[in-house]
Design a protein around this motif. Structure first.
Motif, PDB file in Angstrom:
ATOM      1  N   ARG A 100      76.303  -4.726  30.358  1.00 40.69           N
ATOM      2  CA  ARG A 100      75.774  -3.416  30.745  1.00 40.69           C
ATOM      3  C   ARG A 100      76.717  -2.763  31.745  1.00 40.69           C
ATOM      4  O   ARG A 100      77.168  -3.403  32.699  1.00 40.69           O
ATOM      5  CB  ARG A 100      74.389  -3.609  31.360  1.00 40.69           C
ATOM      6  CG  ARG A 100      73.683  -2.352  31.757  1.00 40.69           C
ATOM      7  CD  ARG A 100      72.287  -2.631  32.252  1.00 40.69           C
ATOM      8  NE  ARG A 100      72.345  -3.334  33.524  1.00 40.69           N
ATOM      9  CZ  ARG A 100      71.325  -3.404  34.385  1.00 40.69           C
ATOM     10  NH1 ARG A 100      70.171  -2.857  34.085  1.00 40.69           N
ATOM     11  NH2 ARG A 100      71.461  -4.049  35.521  1.00 40.69           N
ATOM     12  N   VAL A 101      77.011  -1.493  31.523  1.00 43.47           N
ATOM     13  CA  VAL A 101      77.811  -0.683  32.436  1.00 43.47           C
ATOM     14  C   VAL A 101      76.947   0.508  32.817  1.00 43.47           C
ATOM     15  O   VAL A 101      76.353   1.150  31.942  1.00 43.47           O
ATOM     16  CB  VAL A 101      79.117  -0.203  31.763  1.00 43.47           C
ATOM     17  CG1 VAL A 101      79.903   0.695  32.692  1.00 43.47           C
ATOM     18  CG2 VAL A 101      79.954  -1.382  31.314  1.00 43.47           C
ATOM     19  N   GLY A 102      76.855   0.784  34.116  1.00 40.49           N
ATOM     20  CA  GLY A 102      75.984   1.879  34.537  1.00 40.49           C
ATOM     21  C   GLY A 102      76.552   2.674  35.690  1.00 40.49           C
ATOM     22  O   GLY A 102      77.390   2.197  36.461  1.00 40.49           O
ATOM     23  N   ALA A 103      76.064   3.902  35.809  1.00 42.44           N
ATOM     24  CA  ALA A 103      76.403   4.792  36.914  1.00 42.44           C
ATOM     25  C   ALA A 103      75.150   5.569  37.269  1.00 42.44           C
ATOM     26  O   ALA A 103      74.395   5.978  36.383  1.00 42.44           O
ATOM     27  CB  ALA A 103      77.529   5.741  36.530  1.00 42.44           C
ATOM     28  N   ASP A 152      79.492  -1.230  42.938  1.00 46.65           N
ATOM     29  CA  ASP A 152      80.188  -0.464  43.971  1.00 46.65           C
ATOM     30  C   ASP A 152      79.256   0.670  44.380  1.00 46.65           C
ATOM     31  O   ASP A 152      78.874   1.495  43.543  1.00 46.65           O
ATOM     32  CB  ASP A 152      81.507   0.092  43.438  1.00 46.65           C
ATOM     33  CG  ASP A 152      82.288   0.875  44.486  1.00 46.65           C
ATOM     34  OD1 ASP A 152      81.957   0.799  45.689  1.00 46.65           O
ATOM     35  OD2 ASP A 152      83.249   1.567  44.094  1.00 46.65           O
ATOM     36  N   THR A 153      78.876   0.696  45.646  1.00 42.94           N
ATOM     37  CA  THR A 153      78.063   1.788  46.179  1.00 42.94           C
ATOM     38  C   THR A 153      79.014   2.714  46.933  1.00 42.94           C
ATOM     39  O   THR A 153      79.633   2.319  47.922  1.00 42.94           O
ATOM     40  CB  THR A 153      76.974   1.254  47.125  1.00 42.94           C
ATOM     41  OG1 THR A 153      76.197   0.282  46.417  1.00 42.94           O
ATOM     42  CG2 THR A 153      76.061   2.376  47.590  1.00 42.94           C
ATOM     43  N   VAL A 154      79.135   3.931  46.449  1.00 40.92           N
ATOM     44  CA  VAL A 154      80.078   4.898  47.008  1.00 40.92           C
ATOM     45  C   VAL A 154      79.318   5.836  47.948  1.00 40.92           C
ATOM     46  O   VAL A 154      78.326   6.448  47.552  1.00 40.92           O
ATOM     47  CB  VAL A 154      80.776   5.701  45.888  1.00 40.92           C
ATOM     48  CG1 VAL A 154      81.763   6.695  46.470  1.00 40.92           C
ATOM     49  CG2 VAL A 154      81.455   4.765  44.900  1.00 40.92           C
ATOM     50  N   ASP A 155      79.773   5.901  49.185  1.00 42.69           N
ATOM     51  CA  ASP A 155      79.172   6.755  50.220  1.00 42.69           C
ATOM     52  C   ASP A 155      77.686   6.461  50.430  1.00 42.69           C
ATOM     53  O   ASP A 155      76.924   7.350  50.820  1.00 42.69           O
ATOM     54  CB  ASP A 155      79.368   8.236  49.895  1.00 42.69           C
ATOM     55  CG  ASP A 155      80.823   8.661  49.960  1.00 42.69           C
ATOM     56  OD1 ASP A 155      81.584   8.048  50.735  1.00 42.69           O
ATOM     57  OD2 ASP A 155      81.204   9.601  49.231  1.00 42.69           O
ATOM     58  N   GLY A 156      77.249   5.247  50.145  1.00 42.10           N
ATOM     59  CA  GLY A 156      75.859   4.871  50.365  1.00 42.10           C
ATOM     60  C   GLY A 156      74.875   5.459  49.378  1.00 42.10           C
ATOM     61  O   GLY A 156      73.677   5.207  49.466  1.00 42.10           O
ATOM     62  N   ARG A 157      75.340   6.224  48.398  1.00 38.37           N
ATOM     63  CA  ARG A 157      74.426   6.911  47.488  1.00 38.37           C
ATOM     64  C   ARG A 157      74.743   6.683  46.008  1.00 38.37           C
ATOM     65  O   ARG A 157      73.847   6.488  45.208  1.00 38.37           O
ATOM     66  CB  ARG A 157      74.455   8.402  47.785  1.00 38.37           C
ATOM     67  CG  ARG A 157      73.600   9.217  46.829  1.00 38.37           C
ATOM     68  CD  ARG A 157      73.388  10.626  47.271  1.00 38.37           C
ATOM     69  NE  ARG A 157      72.836  10.747  48.592  1.00 38.37           N
ATOM     70  CZ  ARG A 157      71.545  10.728  48.882  1.00 38.37           C
ATOM     71  NH1 ARG A 157      70.667  10.557  47.934  1.00 38.37           N
ATOM     72  NH2 ARG A 157      71.124  10.878  50.109  1.00 38.37           N
ATOM     73  N   LEU A 206      76.130   4.860  42.626  1.00 37.05           N
ATOM     74  CA  LEU A 206      76.240   3.490  42.140  1.00 37.05           C
ATOM     75  C   LEU A 206      77.114   3.419  40.902  1.00 37.05           C
ATOM     76  O   LEU A 206      76.961   4.228  39.976  1.00 37.05           O
ATOM     77  CB  LEU A 206      74.853   2.937  41.787  1.00 37.05           C
ATOM     78  CG  LEU A 206      73.806   2.949  42.896  1.00 37.05           C
ATOM     79  CD1 LEU A 206      72.451   2.529  42.352  1.00 37.05           C
ATOM     80  CD2 LEU A 206      74.233   2.041  44.023  1.00 37.05           C
ATOM     81  N   LEU A 207      78.006   2.439  40.885  1.00 37.37           N
ATOM     82  CA  LEU A 207      78.794   2.085  39.708  1.00 37.37           C
ATOM     83  C   LEU A 207      78.630   0.582  39.544  1.00 37.37           C
ATOM     84  O   LEU A 207      78.844  -0.160  40.509  1.00 37.37           O
ATOM     85  CB  LEU A 207      80.266   2.439  39.907  1.00 37.37           C
ATOM     86  CG  LEU A 207      80.575   3.894  40.234  1.00 37.37           C
ATOM     87  CD1 LEU A 207      82.028   4.039  40.667  1.00 37.37           C
ATOM     88  CD2 LEU A 207      80.274   4.764  39.041  1.00 37.37           C
TER      89      LEU A 207
END
Length: 175
Positions: A83-86, A58-63, A65-66
């Protein structure tokens, strides 16, 4: 001046110019496939291998990342990485990114019995670390990333483990 001319001028004043980029959507979901390797090394065990998998981002507001992904690995037996990342990415066609990732390795592994670890360490190998993606590009609805590098730390109580990650190629498409 007529009412229709005022409406046209008003629409032109509020619409973005053709050279301006449109506002990115609030949430942009993407599916991606990846290939690479993950390796967890500690005095008590070695876990990982090479392989590939799939994920959802999921890319939130174009910047922002989740993401979450799962991979099947081979080389030291059959192992699985989750893997879980932000993190954050640069906006534009060249979109390098940096993510904080939590990775768990499950399945076959090599255990080493030492005085500190008289019995095998139970459970998965888990590491928290940083992943850098300097060669990441957005091409319309597609995303391509090559040579992502990650390093993290895990604990085998007592002791410290190191988690290394390498993504050779990741290709995604926005939904």
């Amino acid at each position: 001046m007529s009412v229709s001319a005022l409406l046209v001028l008003s629409a032109l004043a509020t619409s973005p110019a053709p050279h301006e980029e449109a506002e990115p959507p609030r949430h942009q979901f993407s599916l991606y496939a990846r290939s690479g390797a993950a390796l967890y090394l500690s005095p008590a065990r070695t876990h990982g291998g090479v392989g590939g998998g799939f994920g959802l981002r999921d890319t939130v507001d174009g910047r922002w990342l989740l993401q979450v992904d799962a991979s099947a690995l081979t080389g030291l037996g059959t192992a699985y990485a989750v893997r879980v990342g932000a993190g954050v990415q640069r906006q534009g066609w060249w979109a390098p990114a940096a993510l904080v990732s939590l990775t768990g390795l499950f399945g076959d592994r090599m255990d080493f019995l030492t005085p500190e670890h008289a019995v095998p360490v139970p459970g998965p190998s888990v590491g928290l670390g940083l992943t850098l993606a300097p060669a990441r590009f957005t091409l319309g609805r597609a995303q391509v990333s090559a040579l992502e590098l990650g390093v993290g730390f895990g604990t085998d109580r007592p002791g410290l483990g190191l988690l290394y990650g390498l993504t050779l190629l990741e290709v995604g498409v926005a939904l």
